[in-house]
Scaffold this motif. Structure first.
Motif, short mmCIF file in Angstrom:
data_model
loop_
_atom_site.label_atom_id
_atom_site.label_comp_id
_atom_site.label_asym_id
_atom_site.label_seq_id
_atom_site.Cartn_x
_atom_site.Cartn_y
_atom_site.Cartn_z
N TYR A 191 31.80 21.48 7.66
CA TYR A 191 32.51 20.31 8.10
C TYR A 191 34.05 20.27 8.22
O TYR A 191 34.61 19.43 8.73
CB TYR A 191 32.13 18.83 7.24
CG TYR A 191 30.73 18.45 7.55
CD1 TYR A 191 30.32 18.42 8.90
CD2 TYR A 191 29.87 18.58 6.46
CE1 TYR A 191 29.05 17.77 8.93
CE2 TYR A 191 28.67 18.30 6.52
CZ TYR A 191 28.01 17.63 7.77
OH TYR A 191 26.67 17.36 8.13
N ASP A 192 34.52 21.48 7.84
CA ASP A 192 36.03 21.71 7.86
C ASP A 192 36.44 21.97 9.24
O ASP A 192 35.79 22.82 9.92
CB ASP A 192 36.50 23.02 6.83
CG ASP A 192 36.02 24.28 7.34
OD1 ASP A 192 34.51 24.28 7.68
OD2 ASP A 192 36.55 25.37 6.81
N ALA A 193 37.56 21.68 9.73
CA ALA A 193 37.81 21.85 11.16
C ALA A 193 39.05 22.64 11.14
O ALA A 193 39.74 23.12 10.40
CB ALA A 193 38.34 20.38 11.66
N LEU A 218 33.32 21.23 -0.21
CA LEU A 218 32.25 20.83 0.00
C LEU A 218 32.05 20.83 1.59
O LEU A 218 31.26 21.11 2.12
CB LEU A 218 31.95 19.24 -0.64
CG LEU A 218 30.39 18.65 -0.28
CD1 LEU A 218 29.71 19.65 -1.23
CD2 LEU A 218 30.64 17.45 -0.63
N ASP A 219 33.22 20.44 2.25
CA ASP A 219 33.32 20.47 3.56
C ASP A 219 33.12 22.05 4.07
O ASP A 219 32.65 22.29 5.08
CB ASP A 219 34.69 20.05 4.06
CG ASP A 219 34.81 18.53 3.91
OD1 ASP A 219 33.76 17.63 3.81
OD2 ASP A 219 35.99 18.00 3.94
#
Length: 87
Positions: free
Chosen positions: A85-87, A79-80
Motif C-alpha cells: 500500500y506504499d505509494a 505495514l504499508d
C-alpha cells in the motif's frame, strides 16, 4: 486476484487494529497507572524538582503519547510496505 486483494486488506486491517490497541494500552497504562494508581509510590522520586507521580500526571503522559504517534507512523509505514500500500 480480487479475492486475494480482499484477504490482504482484511489482514492489513487486523494488524492495524492490533497496533492501535497495543499503543493505546501503553498510553493508558502510563497516563492512568503512573499518574493516578502509582502516584504515591512515584512521588518518592523527583524529576527537575517535581515529584514523578505529579510529573506523569501533568506532562509525562503527553510526552509518551507523542512518542507513540511516531511509533505508530513507523509501524504503519512498515505495514504499508508489507502489503503493497506504499505509494
Amino acid at each position: 486476484m480480487k479475492e486475494n486483494k480482499k484477504e490482504n486488506a482484511k489482514v492489513y486491517w487486523k494488524e492495524n487494529i492490533r497496533y492501535v490497541l497495543i499503543l493505546l494500552s501503553i498510553w493508558f497504562a502510563v497516563s492512568y497507572g503512573a499518574g493516578i494508581l502509582f502516584k504515591d509510590v512515584l512521588n518518592n522520586f523527583k524529576i527537575g524538582g517535581f515529584k514523578v507521580g505529579f510529573w506523569f500526571a501533568q506532562q509525562g503522559s503527553m510526552y509518551v503519547f507523542v512518542i507513540l504517534i511516531f511509533v505508530y507512523v513507523r509501524l504503519m509505514n512498515k505495514l504499508d510496505k508489507k502489503y503493497g500500500y506504499d505509494a
